[in-house]
Design an enzyme around this catalytic site. Sequence first.
Site, PDB file in Angstrom:
ATOM      1  N   TYR A   1      -6.994  -3.317  12.426  1.00  0.00           N
ATOM      2  CA  TYR A   1      -7.756  -2.101  12.070  1.00  0.00           C
ATOM      3  C   TYR A   1      -9.225  -2.279  12.428  1.00  0.00           C
ATOM      4  O   TYR A   1     -10.099  -2.205  11.561  1.00  0.00           O
ATOM      5  CB  TYR A   1      -7.567  -1.800  10.574  1.00  0.00           C
ATOM      6  CG  TYR A   1      -6.184  -1.270  10.276  1.00  0.00           C
ATOM      7  CD1 TYR A   1      -5.916   0.089  10.366  1.00  0.00           C
ATOM      8  CD2 TYR A   1      -5.141  -2.130   9.937  1.00  0.00           C
ATOM      9  CE1 TYR A   1      -4.643   0.593  10.116  1.00  0.00           C
ATOM     10  CE2 TYR A   1      -3.867  -1.643   9.690  1.00  0.00           C
ATOM     11  CZ  TYR A   1      -3.621  -0.283   9.776  1.00  0.00           C
ATOM     12  OH  TYR A   1      -2.368   0.218   9.531  1.00  0.00           O
TER      13      TYR A   1
ATOM     14  N   GLU B   1       0.655  -1.790  14.173  1.00  0.00           N
ATOM     15  CA  GLU B   1      -0.131  -0.839  13.375  1.00  0.00           C
ATOM     16  C   GLU B   1      -1.528  -0.760  13.946  1.00  0.00           C
ATOM     17  O   GLU B   1      -2.080  -1.769  14.385  1.00  0.00           O
ATOM     18  CB  GLU B   1      -0.273  -1.282  11.904  1.00  0.00           C
ATOM     19  CG  GLU B   1       0.941  -1.097  11.038  1.00  0.00           C
ATOM     20  CD  GLU B   1       0.707  -1.495   9.568  1.00  0.00           C
ATOM     21  OE1 GLU B   1      -0.457  -1.425   9.096  1.00  0.00           O
ATOM     22  OE2 GLU B   1       1.688  -1.863   8.912  1.00  0.00           O
TER      23      GLU B   1
ATOM     24  N   GLU C   1       3.121  -8.310   7.096  1.00  0.00           N
ATOM     25  CA  GLU C   1       1.851  -8.902   6.673  1.00  0.00           C
ATOM     26  C   GLU C   1       1.982  -9.885   5.518  1.00  0.00           C
ATOM     27  O   GLU C   1       1.289  -9.753   4.506  1.00  0.00           O
ATOM     28  CB  GLU C   1       0.835  -7.800   6.332  1.00  0.00           C
ATOM     29  CG  GLU C   1       0.473  -6.950   7.529  1.00  0.00           C
ATOM     30  CD  GLU C   1      -0.703  -6.003   7.260  1.00  0.00           C
ATOM     31  OE1 GLU C   1      -1.154  -5.911   6.107  1.00  0.00           O
ATOM     32  OE2 GLU C   1      -1.175  -5.372   8.220  1.00  0.00           O
TER      33      GLU C   1
ATOM     34  N   ASP D   1       0.816  -1.206   0.000  1.00  0.00           N
ATOM     35  CA  ASP D   1       0.000   0.000   0.000  1.00  0.00           C
ATOM     36  C   ASP D   1       0.855   1.264   0.000  1.00  0.00           C
ATOM     37  O   ASP D   1       0.723   2.123   0.861  1.00  0.00           O
ATOM     38  CB  ASP D   1      -0.910  -0.056   1.248  1.00  0.00           C
ATOM     39  CG  ASP D   1      -1.862   1.116   1.325  1.00  0.00           C
ATOM     40  OD1 ASP D   1      -2.332   1.577   0.274  1.00  0.00           O
ATOM     41  OD2 ASP D   1      -2.134   1.579   2.462  1.00  0.00           O
TER      42      ASP D   1
END
Length: 612
Positions: free
Chosen positions: A482, A518, A429, A185
């Site tokens: 998230y 994160e 990840e 990303d």
Amino acid sequence: ALDGGILYPRESMSREIKELNGLWSFRADFSRNRKLGFEKAWFKSPLAQTGPVIDMPVPASFNDITQEPRLRDFIGWVWYEREVLVPPRWVSDESLRIVLRVGSAHYYSVVWVNGEMVAEHEGGHLPFEADVSRVLRADPTVPCRITVAVNNTLTLQTLPPGTIQHMDDLTKYPANYIVQNTNFDFFNYAGIHRPVLLYTTPKAYIDDITVETSFADNIGLINYQVSVKGSQNPAVKVMLMDKDGHCVATANGSSGILKIVDVNLWWPYLMHVNPGYLYSLEVQLKAVNGSSQYEDFYTLPVGIRTVQVTKTQFLINNKPFYFHGVNKHEDSDVRGKGLDWPLIVKDFNLLKWLGANSFRTSHYPYAEEILQMCDRHGIVVIDECPGVGIKDIRSFGNASLAHHLVVMEELVRRDKNHASVVMWSVANEPASEMPPAGLYFKTLITHTKSLDSSRPVTFITDSNFDRDKGAPYVDVVCVNSYFSWYHDPGHLEVIPIQLNTQFENWYSKYQKPIIQSEYGADVVPGLHTDPPMMFTEEYQKIVLENYHRVFDQKRKEYVIGELIWNFADFMTAQTITRVVGNKKGIFSRQRQPKTGAFILRERYWKLANETG
Ligand code: GCB
């Protein structure tokens, strides 16, 4: 094992530097197969003779420099060139080596000097160099012409991986249409990203230095090793100077132990009144080869500290360290990923303003200049390799693994002596639930530990705790999540339950300390709603506060850190989930604070007072 060291170029009594930053000539190879430059040997003559060239700054990504969308989104080879006047003294003095060094170029590079190939390097984030003495001395009357071809294409075997898709349907795409797909990303910025320079050393020279530090009571210990090239009988002397320039220890020999009485330890920012204390290790080489005598000098900054991991804690100098910090990117307007001093210094000032004591080099190795700042300011670093986006099963194959091991070798070789670097991260990840992931990460982490036994190793996971196959091999579990964003968007109230469960699951399975590596939420700066909605300042604020409440319970047990995603907004590929890039920064891309920055600032200073 790699051939030799890659010491950061430093001037000394025996070493000179000539920087080659500034304007270079540039051309992107838009030919159909992108290989015209090689077919027509553009490296053989001045670039301007084989076609049009434009000005290109070095260091910088080329993507955002012009108004051309086709250059911004270019895939393939681009060509850089410049002429330099090499100091005639360097050329005539046969006792010198002249080395050409590229700080980094993304992704694959080939380098020629006066039409002769001198270097080739795979990987976009680590330095490479070549001894160019012979080429430069071949004809001292011609100015030295340096040509660098750089290819940004990512495949399943590159790190990070990607795939090239050929869009062959002529009813939908123009002819020869190709697309670079990636699983990460951030924008695939490319070009010569870090300084290019020439430097000299004597022919017998200090090739590498390795230090490992420890202490007992008030005695500091530096275990050093110096490797020398170009001499069979080197005489090595080392001297350790403190900050005031006093010599505090000396030793003879290419390896040994220095003992420092009343040692000043290297401490993280906010953990000590005098963080980032650095000694200078002055290494001196004397060598005699036949009738020639050589002397080489190199000074390495050294911070003395220890790192240790227990079941529930991360210890620096035997004291519990809590990571309150950020994830970053090398990213800014116009420059892309090019090294930029004003930006670097601004970012450090913002880190200190925030009360951040640490960051992760998400998702690739950052410039050495940045790590040097971390050493000096006491900012603790989790040093990540470019292992991001390993999602396709084919990226777990043998060729990929072999390259990944080499990248870790190059990374450890470059960064092993930084006091600020306290842990290696081998990936971000990956699809760590896939069958080959177990052996892949076992091999990768074991190899990294064999390269450096003094630092813990981790990778960052977003897998389910029950299916992740890499976690058994890490020293610290690093988890990204998230909640109320990618999962249950809009439902802020799920955070406490889900985050608690996340921590308890991972801890009960592995009994290893955990970092929330994160968490965060996108904010379009200046967007407000009450009650909070996604993409507003208010929503990010509540996400942070809800996460923080759980961190505060768990940090008394085994949670050893929290790294916000992200320090600043950054550019990404164009997708339907990104509004001119990723907006999860607590600062905008221009480094102006959003509401989240003030929330973190209050929290980090409070944490510093409680934990530091
Ligand atoms: C992640 C990735 C990071 C992304 C972030 C996001 O999990 O590690 O590279 O930018 O999420 O905002 O989606």
